[in-house]
Design a protein around this motif. Structure first.
Motif, PDB file in Angstrom:
ATOM      1  N   ALA A  52       0.816  -1.209   0.000  1.00 23.65           N
ATOM      2  CA  ALA A  52       0.000   0.000   0.000  1.00 23.65           C
ATOM      3  C   ALA A  52       0.851   1.262   0.000  1.00 23.65           C
ATOM      4  N   GLY A  53       2.083   1.170   0.503  1.00 25.96           N
ATOM      5  CA  GLY A  53       2.961   2.332   0.550  1.00 25.96           C
ATOM      6  C   GLY A  53       3.339   2.861  -0.821  1.00 25.96           C
ATOM      7  N   LEU A  54       3.095   2.099  -1.881  1.00 24.38           N
ATOM      8  CA  LEU A  54       3.404   2.566  -3.230  1.00 24.38           C
ATOM      9  C   LEU A  54       2.374   3.573  -3.742  1.00 24.38           C
ATOM     10  N   VAL A  55       1.204   3.622  -3.112  1.00 21.73           N
ATOM     11  CA  VAL A  55       0.168   4.561  -3.545  1.00 21.73           C
ATOM     12  C   VAL A  55       0.540   5.966  -3.077  1.00 21.73           C
ATOM     13  N   ARG A  56       0.489   6.921  -4.011  1.00 26.29           N
ATOM     14  CA  ARG A  56       0.864   8.309  -3.689  1.00 26.29           C
ATOM     15  C   ARG A  56      -0.003   8.854  -2.565  1.00 26.29           C
ATOM     16  N   ASN A  57       0.614   9.611  -1.676  1.00 29.20           N
ATOM     17  CA  ASN A  57      -0.097  10.181  -0.547  1.00 29.20           C
ATOM     18  C   ASN A  57      -1.258  11.054  -1.035  1.00 29.20           C
ATOM     19  N   GLY A  58      -2.465  10.761  -0.550  1.00 22.90           N
ATOM     20  CA  GLY A  58      -3.647  11.511  -0.954  1.00 22.90           C
ATOM     21  C   GLY A  58      -4.425  10.852  -2.075  1.00 22.90           C
ATOM     22  N   ALA A  59      -3.833   9.886  -2.775  1.00 23.72           N
ATOM     23  CA  ALA A  59      -4.528   9.192  -3.863  1.00 23.72           C
ATOM     24  C   ALA A  59      -5.210   7.937  -3.328  1.00 23.72           C
ATOM     25  N   THR A  60      -6.264   7.501  -3.994  1.00 23.98           N
ATOM     26  CA  THR A  60      -6.982   6.296  -3.571  1.00 23.98           C
ATOM     27  C   THR A  60      -6.495   5.051  -4.295  1.00 23.98           C
ATOM     28  N   GLN A  61      -5.816   5.257  -5.438  1.00 27.82           N
ATOM     29  CA  GLN A  61      -5.393   4.104  -6.236  1.00 27.82           C
ATOM     30  C   GLN A  61      -4.193   4.464  -7.102  1.00 27.82           C
ATOM     31  N   ALA A  62      -3.251   3.530  -7.189  1.00 27.01           N
ATOM     32  CA  ALA A  62      -2.118   3.649  -8.107  1.00 27.01           C
ATOM     33  C   ALA A  62      -2.356   2.721  -9.282  1.00 27.01           C
ATOM     34  N   VAL A  93      -0.679  -5.523 -23.675  1.00 27.63           N
ATOM     35  CA  VAL A  93      -0.786  -4.503 -22.638  1.00 27.63           C
ATOM     36  C   VAL A  93      -1.083  -5.183 -21.304  1.00 27.63           C
ATOM     37  N   VAL A  94      -0.249  -4.918 -20.302  1.00 28.32           N
ATOM     38  CA  VAL A  94      -0.492  -5.422 -18.954  1.00 28.32           C
ATOM     39  C   VAL A  94      -0.736  -4.224 -18.035  1.00 28.32           C
ATOM     40  N   ARG A  95      -1.640  -4.423 -17.089  1.00 26.16           N
ATOM     41  CA  ARG A  95      -2.000  -3.309 -16.203  1.00 26.16           C
ATOM     42  C   ARG A  95      -2.221  -3.833 -14.789  1.00 26.16           C
ATOM     43  N   ARG A  96      -1.812  -3.037 -13.824  1.00 26.96           N
ATOM     44  CA  ARG A  96      -1.974  -3.402 -12.416  1.00 26.96           C
ATOM     45  C   ARG A  96      -2.490  -2.181 -11.665  1.00 26.96           C
ATOM     46  N   THR A  97      -3.531  -2.372 -10.886  1.00 24.80           N
ATOM     47  CA  THR A  97      -4.035  -1.304 -10.031  1.00 24.80           C
ATOM     48  C   THR A  97      -3.806  -1.709  -8.580  1.00 24.80           C
ATOM     49  N   LEU A  98      -3.521  -0.705  -7.727  1.00 23.67           N
ATOM     50  CA  LEU A  98      -3.254  -0.956  -6.314  1.00 23.67           C
ATOM     51  C   LEU A  98      -3.985   0.092  -5.498  1.00 23.67           C
ATOM     52  N   GLY A  99      -4.907  -0.376  -4.661  1.00 20.35           N
ATOM     53  CA  GLY A  99      -5.658   0.548  -3.816  1.00 20.35           C
ATOM     54  C   GLY A  99      -4.882   0.933  -2.571  1.00 20.35           C
ATOM     55  N   ASP A 101      -5.789   0.551   0.254  1.00 14.60           N
ATOM     56  CA  ASP A 101      -6.001  -0.490   1.261  1.00 14.60           C
ATOM     57  C   ASP A 101      -5.102  -1.701   1.032  1.00 14.60           C
ATOM     58  N   GLY A 102      -4.250  -1.637   0.000  1.00 18.53           N
ATOM     59  CA  GLY A 102      -3.316  -2.731  -0.269  1.00 18.53           C
ATOM     60  C   GLY A 102      -3.837  -3.784  -1.223  1.00 18.53           C
ATOM     61  N   ARG A 103      -5.092  -3.667  -1.658  1.00 18.25           N
ATOM     62  CA  ARG A 103      -5.658  -4.644  -2.588  1.00 18.25           C
ATOM     63  C   ARG A 103      -5.280  -4.265  -4.014  1.00 18.25           C
ATOM     64  N   SER A 104      -4.928  -5.289  -4.800  1.00 20.63           N
ATOM     65  CA  SER A 104      -4.516  -5.025  -6.177  1.00 20.63           C
ATOM     66  C   SER A 104      -5.319  -5.876  -7.148  1.00 20.63           C
ATOM     67  N   ARG A 105      -5.362  -5.421  -8.404  1.00 20.73           N
ATOM     68  CA  ARG A 105      -5.999  -6.173  -9.486  1.00 20.73           C
ATOM     69  C   ARG A 105      -5.053  -6.163 -10.679  1.00 20.73           C
ATOM     70  N   ALA A 106      -5.086  -7.266 -11.454  1.00 20.42           N
ATOM     71  CA  ALA A 106      -4.188  -7.406 -12.602  1.00 20.42           C
ATOM     72  C   ALA A 106      -5.002  -7.639 -13.866  1.00 20.42           C
ATOM     73  N   PHE A 107      -4.493  -7.108 -14.975  1.00 21.60           N
ATOM     74  CA  PHE A 107      -5.187  -7.245 -16.255  1.00 21.60           C
ATOM     75  C   PHE A 107      -4.166  -7.514 -17.361  1.00 21.60           C
ATOM     76  N   ILE A 108      -4.537  -8.382 -18.296  1.00 20.55           N
ATOM     77  CA  ILE A 108      -3.754  -8.603 -19.521  1.00 20.55           C
ATOM     78  C   ILE A 108      -4.684  -8.347 -20.692  1.00 20.55           C
ATOM     79  N   ASP A 109      -4.337  -7.356 -21.503  1.00 23.34           N
ATOM     80  CA  ASP A 109      -5.231  -6.934 -22.594  1.00 23.34           C
ATOM     81  C   ASP A 109      -6.658  -6.729 -22.088  1.00 23.34           C
ATOM     82  N   ASP A 110      -6.755  -6.046 -20.938  1.00 25.36           N
ATOM     83  CA  ASP A 110      -8.033  -5.687 -20.303  1.00 25.36           C
ATOM     84  C   ASP A 110      -8.817  -6.885 -19.789  1.00 25.36           C
TER      85      ASP A 110
END
Length: 553
Positions: A52-62, A93-99, A101-110
């Motif tokens: 979760a520390g990777l998420v910018r301070n003040g943001a809800t998701q990276a 295209v690969v994509r990763r979101t990180l909330g 709260d420490g929860r993440s989701r992964a996507f490959i070509d959406d």
């Protein structure tokens, strides 16, 4: 090849879009500017552990999105195919979101995927080399595969694998026959009794299913007879369909003598109807004949079914499996009565298959030994310029006990090093220090260029702790690697930075809040940055001149 990287709200990076190209890309900047954040963001997109520390301070998701050029022949496509993912073109295209709260989701070509798959995919796309990275070269399980690829022994390994499969099949057949024979001898009388009873029963393939159908027919015999008789009466009786069609046809025939063609289609339709009707009447007669209970009664069918089911329950099988059971019992008794001739034949086949495997594996072992010598010599030639002139590298081939032989041969390959004279060779990760380790990995990658599926290599401060001629040697080897793969290097060395085809400067700034940004430098900017790396805070004309000489060289 990595073609683009988009980062949103990761640590000090609010918004960043980078475009990459083939060749050598260098990333420079002051200590603390955020170069490691870029690598952390790239790692996040490729399945690294999310914090979760990777998420910018003040943001809800990276969010990190990485785009790759993926040729049709790239091994990653096989991995994706196993998951029913097919890239629409040569771009992945690969994509990763990180909330927060420490929860993440992964996507490959959406398409949403598990992080485990993303991590496997990432390993086939990018290799990251640093002073303290847990790298695949540290795992001795990968060393044999690397040696085989370097020695172009793929075909020989396939031959060994085929011989291993044939030997295993022969060995399993021999072992099963011995086991079956031992069991048969221990229960010979019981086998004979079972076989005698089942032979007298004489079950036939599919007999139970046929009897069940016959039983249903006999149970409703009267109902079927009545239905057949009623249907036939409607079709062939005085006022049935068959006489009606015949009358209609005769009427049309008489009219056709006068009017001709206009009635042809109707007459043809009646012909077809008559043919279908004849077929239906024939089917009714056939069914009626089969209902004759002269040769079969419901009682007889029930008795036969009872016998089949009773013996099936006794042996723990389905009734229709009884014929196969008879064949198995016959084979087991044949093993007893054959005096071991069949087992001897299988044992001889196993010996022949083992000998073929040993021949193929011995040939492979000799070629591996030759490939290991060439690999050791090539790596040794790379070490002195990297300030590792006292180090030794050796590929050790350890013969395995027969219980550990397998489709890959009879030996284990291990890369061992010693960094000082008189030091005993040991595992790469345990013997070399951080800086030495990074340079060892660079030497290995130069020698092993083209081995492995990853066509993007990332080096994080591989030049740490060295300067002058050694740093120049590091840069020269990175440049050589970049001729065969895309290379990204984070560096503090002006000798390395001067060789970059693309130069990215990482900066930290901002008036109201601190943020990390990345600037792509032109030739003038590159010279100024290399000069800064040479001279420090104050860039002198002498430093600029030296930077120009380095870049020209």
């Amino acid at each position: 090849m990595l073609t683009a990287l988009s980062i949103r709200d990761v640590v000090l990076i609010e918004r960043l879009d980078l475009v990459f190209a083939p060749g050598l890309t260098v990333l420079t900047g002051e200590t603390g500017a955020g170069k490691s954040i870029l690598l952390d963001a790239l790692g996040l997109a490729l399945g690294a552990r999310a914090e979760a520390g990777l998420v910018r301070n003040g943001a809800t998701q990276a969010t990190v999105t990485a785009e790759f050029d993926l040729p049709k022949t790239h091994p990653a496509r096989a991995l994706l195919a196993e998951q029913d993912i097919t890239p629409s073109d040569d771009t992945l295209v690969v994509r990763r979101t990180l909330g927060s709260d420490g929860r993440s989701r992964a996507f490959i070509d959406d398409q949403p995927v598990g992080v485990g798959l993303l991590k496997k995919l990432g390993a086939s796309l990018i290799e990251v080399h640093g002073q303290f990275d847990a790298h695949a070269l540290f795992d001795s399980e990968t060393h044999r595969e690397i040696l085989d690829a370097h020695g172009r022994l793929t075909g020989d390994v396939a031959n060994v694998a085929n011989a291993w499969g044939a030997w295993k099949e022969a060995r399993d057949a021999h072992q099963k026959a011995k086991t079956d024979a031992d069991r048969a001898r221990a229960h010979e009388q019981e086998l004979r009794d079972h076989l005698e009873t089942l032979t007298a029963l004489a079950p036939k393939d599919g007999e139970a299913a046929k009897l069940m159908a016959q039983r249903a027919t006999l149970q409703h015999h009267d109902l079927l007879v009545q239905a057949l008789q009623a249907a036939e009466a409607e079709l062939v009786g005085a006022r049935g369909a068959q006489p009606a069609i015949e009358r209609a046809r005769r009427g049309l025939d008489r009219a056709a003598d006068k009017v001709g063609a206009p009635l042809d289609s109707a007459r043809q339709a009646l012909d077809r109807a008559q043919a279908e009707l004849d077929e239906a009447i024939g089917a009714l007669h056939t069914i009626g004949a089969s209902l004759d209970p002269a040769d079969a009664s419901l009682e007889k069918v029930d008795d036969r079914l009872h016998d089949l089911k009773t013996h099936a329950r006794r042996h723990g099988v389905e009734p229709d499996a009884l014929p196969a059971l008879v064949e198995r019992l016959q084979r087991e008794l044949a093993l007893v009565e054959g005096g071991g001739a069949a087992i001897d034949k299988l044992a001889k086949a196993e010996q022949v298959a083992r000998a073929a495997y040993v021949d193929a594996a011995t040939s492979l072992s000799a070629k591996r030994a030759a490939a290991a010598k060439k690999l050791d010599k090539a790596v040794a030639a790379e070490l002195p310029p990297l300030k590792l002139e006292k180090a030794r590298f050796a590929t050790e081939l350890d013969l395995l006990p027969e219980s550990d032989w397998g489709p890959n041969g009879r030996e284990r390959a291990v890369f061992a090093v010693a960094t000082n004279p008189g030091q005993k060779l040991g595992p790469l990760a345990k013997i070399a220090s951080g800086g030495e380790l990074a340079r060892f990995l660079l030497a290995l990658k130069v020698v092993l260029a083209g081995v492995g599926s990853a066509r993007t290599l990332v080096f994080d401060e591989v030049d740490a702790g060295v300067g002058g001629a050694t740093a120049d040697a590091v840069g020269e080897r990175l440049n050589r690697l970049a001729e065969q793969a895309q290379v990204l290097v984070v560096t503090h060395s002006p000798q390395v930075a001067a060789r970059g085809a693309i130069h990215l400067r990482v900066e930290k700034g901002g008036k109201t809040k601190v943020a990390t940004n990345v600037v792509t430098l032109d030739d003038t900017g590159r010279r100024e940055e290399v000069a800064r790396m040479l001279s420090g805070a104050v860039v002198t004309d002498e430093a600029r001149a030296q930077a120009k000489r380095l870049m020209n060289t």
